[in-house]
Design a protein around this motif. Structure first.
Motif, PDB file in Angstrom:
ATOM      1  N   LEU A 165      34.697  44.046  43.976  1.00 63.90           N
ATOM      2  CA  LEU A 165      34.871  42.839  43.195  1.00 63.90           C
ATOM      3  C   LEU A 165      33.673  42.612  42.284  1.00 63.90           C
ATOM      4  O   LEU A 165      32.558  43.041  42.604  1.00 63.90           O
TER       5      LEU A 165
ATOM      6  N   MET B 259      42.464  35.955  45.636  1.00 63.29           N
ATOM      7  CA  MET B 259      41.278  35.320  46.200  1.00 63.29           C
ATOM      8  C   MET B 259      41.631  33.989  46.848  1.00 63.29           C
ATOM      9  O   MET B 259      41.102  33.636  47.907  1.00 63.29           O
TER      10      MET B 259
ATOM     11  N   ALA C  84      35.917  35.588  50.594  1.00 64.75           N
ATOM     12  CA  ALA C  84      36.602  35.328  49.333  1.00 64.75           C
ATOM     13  C   ALA C  84      35.888  34.206  48.610  1.00 64.75           C
ATOM     14  O   ALA C  84      35.177  33.405  49.232  1.00 64.75           O
TER      15      ALA C  84
ATOM     16  N   TRP D 240      35.223  35.385  42.470  1.00 61.89           N
ATOM     17  CA  TRP D 240      35.179  36.835  42.699  1.00 61.89           C
ATOM     18  C   TRP D 240      36.465  37.436  42.150  1.00 61.89           C
ATOM     19  O   TRP D 240      37.560  36.944  42.425  1.00 61.89           O
TER      20      TRP D 240
END
Length: 205
Positions: free
Chosen positions: A129, A88, A112, A116
């Motif tokens: 995610l 991420m 991103a 997450w």
């Protein structure tokens, strides 16, 4: 969380009844408590309880040998999950660089976030995610397709809802909710070997 366990048991029952056991056989056994604790120590925030519950059912699968979730997603094992925060960070850096190149015309939402955690992927690069940000989004299942028109999209409220809807769709044959425009329709390919395909189908107006 018992609902998640029961829903997955219904899914496994359906798969066995329809001889769709190839992908099922590839899933790892339950992750040990030591492995889950090791994962938690590697993640800088508390893991969502649904993810922990899932790992106690199946500790992921080999990449990419068990496309058992809708869209051909393979759930990651503990070792891959550990790399989620670093991945991420890399994606957030990439996003920032591209946005800075043309800030006046940039319209895409960030793809991103430090909170997450990627939990599943496909062999064509898409990811699922779990959103660990506090608030209404906590637990949301986000799909990321870096090549798609809709780079990030919330697909389900949480992992428990996703698995419950899978079970209901398999048992009823009705489409599984996916987005405003599309649903996922369970389709049995009798092979051999038999396998389950979640066909993407446009919702009729």
């Amino acid at each position: 969380m018992d609902d998640l366990i029961c829903a997955w048991e219904r899914i496994e029952t359906w798969l066995r009844e329809h001889q769709c056991t190839d992908a099922l056989a590839e899933l790892h056994p339950p992750a040990s408590e030591e492995a889950i604790q090791s994962l938690q120590e590697a993640i800088p925030y508390p893991l969502h309880p649904h993810l922990v519950q899932w790992l106690r059912i199946h500790g992921g699968a080999p990449l990419y040998d068990a496309p058992i979730w809708p869209g051909g997603y393979v759930p990651y094992d503990v070792e891959v999950l550990k790399g989620g925060p670093e991945y991420m960070d890399e994606m957030l850096d990439e996003f920032s660089e591209q946005r800075d190149e043309d800030p006046e015309h940039w319209i895409l939402d960030p793809w991103a976030d430090p909170l997450w955690l990627p939990i599943a992927g496909t062999n064509t690069g898409e990811s699922l995610l779990v959103d660990h940000r506090p608030g209404d989004s906590y637990g949301n299942i986000i799909e990321i397709d870096y090549e798609g028109n809709e780079v990030t999209a919330v697909r389900w409220k949480d992992l428990g809802e996703m698995i419950r809807l899978m079970a209901e769709s398999l048992e009823s044959g009705f489409p599984m909710p996916y987005s405003r425009q599309y649903s996922r329709v369970p389709q049995l390919d009798e092979g051999p070997p038999s396998y389950l395909n979640w066909k993407l189908e446009k919702i009729q107006d």
